[in-house]
Each structure stands twice: as structure tokens, then as C-alpha cells.
Design an enzyme around this catalytic site. Structure first.
Site, PDB file in Angstrom:
ATOM      1  N   HIS A 242     -52.004  42.925  -2.664  1.00 30.30           N
ATOM      2  CA  HIS A 242     -51.096  41.863  -3.177  1.00 30.30           C
ATOM      3  C   HIS A 242     -51.306  41.695  -4.760  1.00 30.30           C
ATOM      4  O   HIS A 242     -52.254  41.813  -5.028  1.00 30.30           O
ATOM      5  CB  HIS A 242     -51.517  40.519  -2.394  1.00 30.30           C
ATOM      6  CG  HIS A 242     -51.200  39.495  -3.232  1.00 30.30           C
ATOM      7  ND1 HIS A 242     -49.888  38.815  -3.005  1.00 30.30           N
ATOM      8  CD2 HIS A 242     -51.552  38.582  -4.415  1.00 30.30           C
ATOM      9  CE1 HIS A 242     -49.627  37.819  -3.923  1.00 30.30           C
ATOM     10  NE2 HIS A 242     -50.680  37.729  -4.488  1.00 30.30           N
TER      11      HIS A 242
ATOM     12  N   THR B 127     -42.730  46.002  -2.817  1.00 28.67           N
ATOM     13  CA  THR B 127     -43.297  44.960  -1.823  1.00 28.67           C
ATOM     14  C   THR B 127     -43.366  46.169  -0.419  1.00 28.67           C
ATOM     15  O   THR B 127     -44.254  46.307   0.570  1.00 28.67           O
ATOM     16  CB  THR B 127     -42.584  43.938  -1.296  1.00 28.67           C
ATOM     17  OG1 THR B 127     -42.914  43.276  -2.814  1.00 28.67           O
ATOM     18  CG2 THR B 127     -43.399  43.191  -0.287  1.00 28.67           C
TER      19      THR B 127
ATOM     20  N   ARG C 281     -47.986  44.981 -11.396  1.00 26.27           N
ATOM     21  CA  ARG C 281     -46.703  45.083 -10.416  1.00 26.27           C
ATOM     22  C   ARG C 281     -46.225  46.500 -10.395  1.00 26.27           C
ATOM     23  O   ARG C 281     -45.759  47.034  -9.395  1.00 26.27           O
ATOM     24  CB  ARG C 281     -45.701  44.059 -10.914  1.00 26.27           C
ATOM     25  CG  ARG C 281     -46.025  42.646 -10.723  1.00 26.27           C
ATOM     26  CD  ARG C 281     -46.414  42.090  -9.404  1.00 26.27           C
ATOM     27  NE  ARG C 281     -45.216  42.259  -8.322  1.00 26.27           N
ATOM     28  CZ  ARG C 281     -45.297  41.913  -7.072  1.00 26.27           C
ATOM     29  NH1 ARG C 281     -46.365  41.416  -6.715  1.00 26.27           N
ATOM     30  NH2 ARG C 281     -44.194  42.018  -6.382  1.00 26.27           N
TER      31      ARG C 281
END
Length: 149
Positions: A115, A91, A85
Site C-alpha cells: 500500500h 493498483t 507511487r
């Protein structure tokens, strides 16, 4: 070791970024244990994004993810979810830090390159959804002795 699911989305595939993205992930110490280049079937896309069903962007998201091939993968390493991440970035690419995958390559919220599972629970669910156990390799790299205490 923890595993997580990552998917290089159609925009990155069309821009020939697969190798660059995998390289960044491996350089951070994560190990690729499963990978496949594929056209996402509608049913799989709907299952994967089921939490977003009914939201205004859902249909567009499903259409995008099934529009061209993706590279789906399972990576493994210490704190794989959190580490991936951090490498991926926010995002929204306009909020992602320079040096992250989305910060460097993302164009907008709808074309954000990759993703990554957002929790260990999501990672477990997504790995099982996208891969069979026979598609995931269990092996040790020589560098692992240098990466982990």
C-alpha cells in the site's frame, strides 16, 4: 522533504519480499525514516480503510490486512508520494508495468503486495495514524548531497 506512508502487506511478508521492496525504495533515493513490523489491530485497519467502508470488498480487505504481519514504514524524499507511487505501480498488478513492485510481484487485485499513500493529504493522515512522532527519525544521509540540488 516530503514524507509518505507505505505498508508491505501480508502477502509480501509471507513471500519474504520485505528486503527486496525496501531495497527498491531506497535505490530510488527515498529514505526510510520510520518502520515497524506488526500485526495490524482490527481498529487500526478499520480506520485506515474507512473510505472503503460499505463497499463490497471492505470486509475481505480488513480480514486480509489483519490476517498476518505487515511492515509499515514512513519514507522521505523529494516528491515522495509521486515517486513511491511510480515505483509501486498500478493498483491492479495485471495492469502494472514490468519493473514496478506490483508488476513484478503482485498476483491479483486482492494480493497486490504493498500500500502507498495516494496523495500528500493521505500521506499526512496515514503517517499520523500509524506512527507517533517519536517513531520517526529525522536525520541526513551522506548520499542526500548527491541526490538533491
Amino acid at each position: 522533504m516530503e514524507r509518505t506512508f507505505l505498508m508491505i502487506k501480508p502477502d509480501a511478508v509471507q513471500r519474504n519480499l520485505i528486503g527486496e521492496i525496501i531495497s527498491r525504495i531506497e535505490k530510488k533515493g527515498l529514505k526510510l525514516v520510520g518502520g515497524k513490523f506488526m500485526q495490524v489491530p482490527m481498529e487500526l485497519a478499520e480506520k485506515h480503510y474507512s473510505e472503503h467502508e460499505g463497499k463490497p470488498f471492505y470486509d475481505k480487505l480488513i480480514s486480509f490486512i489483519t490476517s498476518a504481519p505487515v511492515f509499515a514504514m514512513v519514507v522521505e524524499g523529494e516528491n515522495a508520494v509521486a515517486v513511491s507511487r511510480k515505483i509501486i505501480g498500478s493498483t491492479n498488478p495485471s495492469e502494472a508495468a514490468p519493473g514496478t513492485i506490483r508488476g513484478d510481484y503482485g498476483l491479483n487485485l486482492g494480493r497486490n503486495i504493498i500500500h502507498g499513500s495516494d496523495s500528500t493529504e493521505s500521506a499526512q493522515r496515514e503517517v499520523k495514524l500509524w506512527f507517533t512522532s517519536s517513531e520517526i527519525a529525522d536525520y541526513k544521509e551522506p548520499r542526500e548531497d548527491w541526490l538533491y540540488e
